[in-house]
Design a protein around this motif. Structure first.
Motif, mmCIF file in Angstrom:
data_model
loop_
_atom_site.group_PDB
_atom_site.id
_atom_site.type_symbol
_atom_site.label_atom_id
_atom_site.label_comp_id
_atom_site.label_asym_id
_atom_site.label_seq_id
_atom_site.Cartn_x
_atom_site.Cartn_y
_atom_site.Cartn_z
ATOM 1 N N TYR A 157 8.034 73.657 -48.623
ATOM 2 C CA TYR A 157 7.724 74.443 -47.439
ATOM 3 C C TYR A 157 6.727 73.488 -46.637
ATOM 4 N N ASP A 158 5.734 73.057 -47.571
ATOM 5 C CA ASP A 158 4.630 72.438 -46.615
ATOM 6 C C ASP A 158 5.255 71.056 -45.901
ATOM 7 N N ASP A 159 6.327 70.542 -46.286
ATOM 8 C CA ASP A 159 6.939 69.508 -45.689
ATOM 9 C C ASP A 159 7.430 70.240 -44.186
ATOM 10 N N TRP A 160 8.107 71.060 -44.392
ATOM 11 C CA TRP A 160 8.634 71.911 -43.018
ATOM 12 C C TRP A 160 7.516 71.912 -41.975
ATOM 13 N N CYS A 161 6.293 72.416 -42.600
ATOM 14 C CA CYS A 161 5.044 72.934 -41.513
ATOM 15 C C CYS A 161 4.753 71.536 -41.053
ATOM 16 N N ALA B 39 4.900 67.547 -36.462
ATOM 17 C CA ALA B 39 5.111 66.266 -35.776
ATOM 18 C C ALA B 39 6.084 66.512 -34.486
ATOM 19 N N LYS B 40 6.754 67.382 -34.796
ATOM 20 C CA LYS B 40 7.790 67.688 -33.579
ATOM 21 C C LYS B 40 6.914 67.784 -32.144
ATOM 22 N N LEU C 30 11.422 67.102 -41.884
ATOM 23 C CA LEU C 30 12.413 68.000 -41.973
ATOM 24 C C LEU C 30 13.510 67.950 -42.880
ATOM 25 N N LYS C 31 13.927 66.718 -43.288
ATOM 26 C CA LYS C 31 14.675 66.389 -44.150
ATOM 27 C C LYS C 31 14.427 66.914 -45.704
#
Length: 750
Positions: free
Chosen positions: A473-477, A482-483, A495-496
């Motif tokens: 979940y934190d990686d999604w944030c 980044a985007k 995102l991966k």
């Protein structure tokens, strides 16, 4: 408690006060009178009833003086003695720490000692002779005939003791006093003059390097003193791991002595600055009234309309408890003890700490972006200051320390949420902090990067499944951050990584299961069992923690119908009488545990499967069943504002399922009308037409007079001000939402 309820029915004339430069008319009754600071002091809540101001450094509260889980916050409602009043406490945690600088008044009337409180002075007390309200606490110490009163400023604890006539009145200042995990490592006391002492208390516990400097002034010069190093008498100054001074007086009947204690984590000079900048005299009532005005201004940010007095008390107590953490760390000079062990200066902001991020990223910090918008920038700067000091974001920080308690790198969603909601801070610095904290090679992140999941291990708190899911979940944030910053390569990489939860999905069993290091699922596997693979939870409770991709979880589960069946089972599959439930599995509805944070978003997931009426029914059930206007009013640890923030959001009728997406999922409001006072003189109203206890279902929603064709509302829509209107019904009406718009994956709603 009688005093609390008597106070609660006092009717006060209309008056007005200034909040952020705006003249606001107050109601005929102070909102502070609804606050019951004793909620959570019995049962598993672990709250304290004492005096503090919003997010203040000082939490001046009574200590029973006896260790144990029930007394984590120093006080336990079922006990009958008080051993003193210390200046620092944690709110609603499972960690027994702080309790700095214990003060206890005594006299010749009573001298009994007991082993249970380590032979400290104590007195019986009665709840009939005890009262508390925001910023104030008082109790009669019955064995001594002494009335104790407490209030605070941001960094100064203020005591007022009313004594009987006695030639051997004493006030004990005990720096060696320790409870639960806390232990003094070095203490020092010196006499400045006949009305001032100063010193420090260094300690270890949950936080390993705690430093509190203090300057303490007395309104009446003491006639003499006794100093102790351990059990041996000595003179001042005195230094050691267990020091104490007892100042002595002759007192007349009803004579009052006031004590002011200024604190700093950096220096004696900082403690003195706290004292001189925040107090100018010994007018206790002035500081008490000011503390209560501060609380009143904060509570005025949300007005609720309800004929149910208990619901009002619960709501405003939850608002109060949502503001007990984070707490100030920097002194008036800006100095504080940094997380790297050095003295650091906060330039241009107030440095906060006590970031219980595993809990508070879910609802408390999103709530602050609405009703504490003036403080959010300082909170983010504080989190980034921790990064500058340690080269990592905090995990669970307090008193200028990293405790490394719990899991995830949940400072990330707090930062990302604040960034997309438009709060100003150094975005590049913040992004680098997020990325670096997700790329280190400790906390098993190196293995996570390599395998795409955390494998099982021998450590008793391996928590492999929970870590994998929370890191994802934190990686999604980070990917969303980044985007937005144009970092396309990082966006794709994180995102991966945000899909790593799928690596633990067992299609044969339809469970997220632990794997070993060679990719084999662990067998046997019983979802309801509490094992080392799940953090304070079981597989039922963690199954739903994919807030970044609920639609993906629905697909993996087998589609909406299968997902709904499993969600129904979550709330109906009750534990068996022989099941061994751990201490944190409380507030149970089936396998749902409202007393612990991983379950907090789950009732809202019916919104994703065209059955929002079940969300409406469940949230109303939780609001009414798991929160009470009584000492045993929390079904689990309050956890530094998370349990209370869930109540605030859900009672308003919306909740952040994904705390960093900028949206709030809608459910049934608990009040017929709510008005949120926002910055720039804006207001956001929530109106429930046809409101009643029976009418718990939503038949229609409009936003600013137009039909809302989705089951969520954006942060921007709230902050722009307006009217969210519900038409309530006794009958569920899910047909309205068969084609409702759902939040889009991989999108932040700005």
């Amino acid at each position: 408690m009688k005093a609390f309820y008597l106070y609660g029915i006092v009717i006060i004339s209309l008056y007005s006060c200034k909040q952020e430069g705006i003249e606001r008319k107050l109601p005929e009754r102070y909102l502070t009178s609804y606050v019951n600071t004793f909620i959570g002091t019995d049962g598993p809540g672990n709250t304290y009833p004492g005096a503090t101001v919003p997010f203040g450094m000082v939490q001046l509260s009574p200590d029973i003086g006896i260790p144990g889980w029930d007394r984590i916050a120093g006080y336990y409602y079922k006990d009958s003695i008080i051993s003193g009043f210390s200046h620092t406490h944690l709110t609603g945690t499972g960690a027994g720490d702080l309790y700095d600088i214990l003060v206890m008044p005594t006299n010749s009337r009573f001298s009994k000692k007991i082993e249970a409180n380590n032979y400290k002075p104590f007195s019986k007390y009665s709840h009939d002779r005890e009262f508390a309200s925001p910023g104030y606490y008082t109790v009669d110490l019955l064995d001594y005939g002494i009335k104790a009163e407490l209030t605070t400023t941001n960094r100064v604890g203020i005591h007022r003791y009313t004594f009987p006539k006695d030639t051997t009145t004493e006030i004990h200042i005990d720096l060696g006093y320790a409870l639960n995990w806390d232990k003094a490592t070095d203490t020092f006391i010196e006499k400045v003059n006949d009305s001032t002492i100063q010193g420090y208390r260094m300690s270890t516990g949950w936080a390993k390097d705690q430093r509190i400097y203090f300057v303490m002034q007395f309104s009446k010069p003491f006639k003499s003193y006794k100093a102790f190093k351990g059990s041996k008498t000595t003179s001042l100054p005195v230094q050691g791991t267990d020091t104490k001074v007892i100042v002595q007086y002759n007192t007349e009947d009803n004579e009052q002595i006031i004590i002011k204690t200024g604190l700093s984590t950096a220096s004696l000079e900082g403690a003195r600055a706290s004292l001189t900048s925040e107090t100018s005299d010994f007018d206790f009532d002035k500081y008490k009234n000011n503390a209560q005005r501060i609380w009143e201004n904060e509570l005025q940010k949300i007005h609720i309309t309800s004929s149910d007095e208990d619901k009002k008390s619960i709501f405003y107590t939850m608002m109060y408890q949502s503001m007990l953490a984070p707490t100030l760390l920097s002194d008036p000079k800006g100095d504080y003890k940094g997380a790297n062990g050095t003295i650091v200066n906060a330039e241009g902001f107030n440095r906060y700490d006590t970031f219980s991020l595993w809990d508070t990223f879910r609802a408390a910090h999103p709530l602050y972006t609405i009703i504490q918008s003036e403080k959010v920038p300082d909170m983010i700067e504080s989190i980034l200051a921790h990064y500058k000091e340690t080269e990592l974001l905090p995990v669970w920080s307090m008193q200028g320390n990293e405790t490394n308690m719990m899991i995830g790198y949940h400072a990330v969603p707090v930062i990302v949420d604040a960034y997309f909601k438009g709060f100003s801070f150094d975005a590049e610095l913040a992004y680098n902090a997020c990325k670096k904290s997700a790329m280190v090679d400790d906390r098993q992140i190196d293995i996570y990067k390599d395998l795409g999941y955390i494998p099982t291990g021998e450590h008793h708190e391996n928590w492999s499944v929970s870590k994998t899911m929370e890191y994802a979940y934190d990686d999604w944030c980070i990917a969303m951050f980044a985007k937005d910053l144009g970092k396309e390569e990082d966006y794709k990489y994180f995102l991966k990584r945000s899909e790593n939860w799928k690596n633990l999905y067992n299609k044969k069993t339809s469970w997220l299961q632990p794997k070993d290091s060679i990719g084999q699922f662990i067998e046997p596997f019983i979802p309801k069992e509490y094992t080392a693979y799940f953090c304070e939870s079981n597989a039922w409770q963690y199954y739903w923690f994919v807030p970044q991709d609920i639609q993906g979880l629905i697909e993996e589960t087998g589609g909406k119908e299968r997902f709904t069946q499993k969600l129904d089972s979550m709330f109906s599959y009750d534990p068996e009488p022989e099941d061994k439930l751990p201490i944190f599995s409380t507030g149970m509805i089936g396998q749902y545990a409202h007393g612990n944070e991983p379950s907090h978003h789950v009732a809202y997931l019916y919104n994703y499967v065209d059955q929002p009426s079940k969300t409406q029914e469940l949230t109303r059930r939780i609001l009414k069943g798991q929160y009470k206007n009584e000492p045993n009013g929390h079904c689990g640890n309050e956890d530094c504002g998370q349990m209370s923030s869930w109540y605030i959001f859900s009672s308003l009728g919306f909740y952040p399922v994904n705390p960093a997406q900028g949206i709030y999922h809608i459910s049934s409001p608990l009040f017929e009308k709510v008005e949120i006072n926002l910055p720039s003189e804006k207001t956001f109203q929530i109106i429930a037409k046809g409101f009643s206890e029976e009418n718990k279902y939503i038949n229609k929603i409009t936003l600013n007079g137009k039909p809302l064709k989705r089951i969520f509302i954006t942060h921007r829509e709230i902050m722009n001000g307006g009217i969210l209107e519900f038409e309530m019904s006794q009958t569920a009406n899910d047909s309205l939402y068969k084609k409702t718009e759902l939040p889009k994956p991989n999108k932040i709603y700005q």
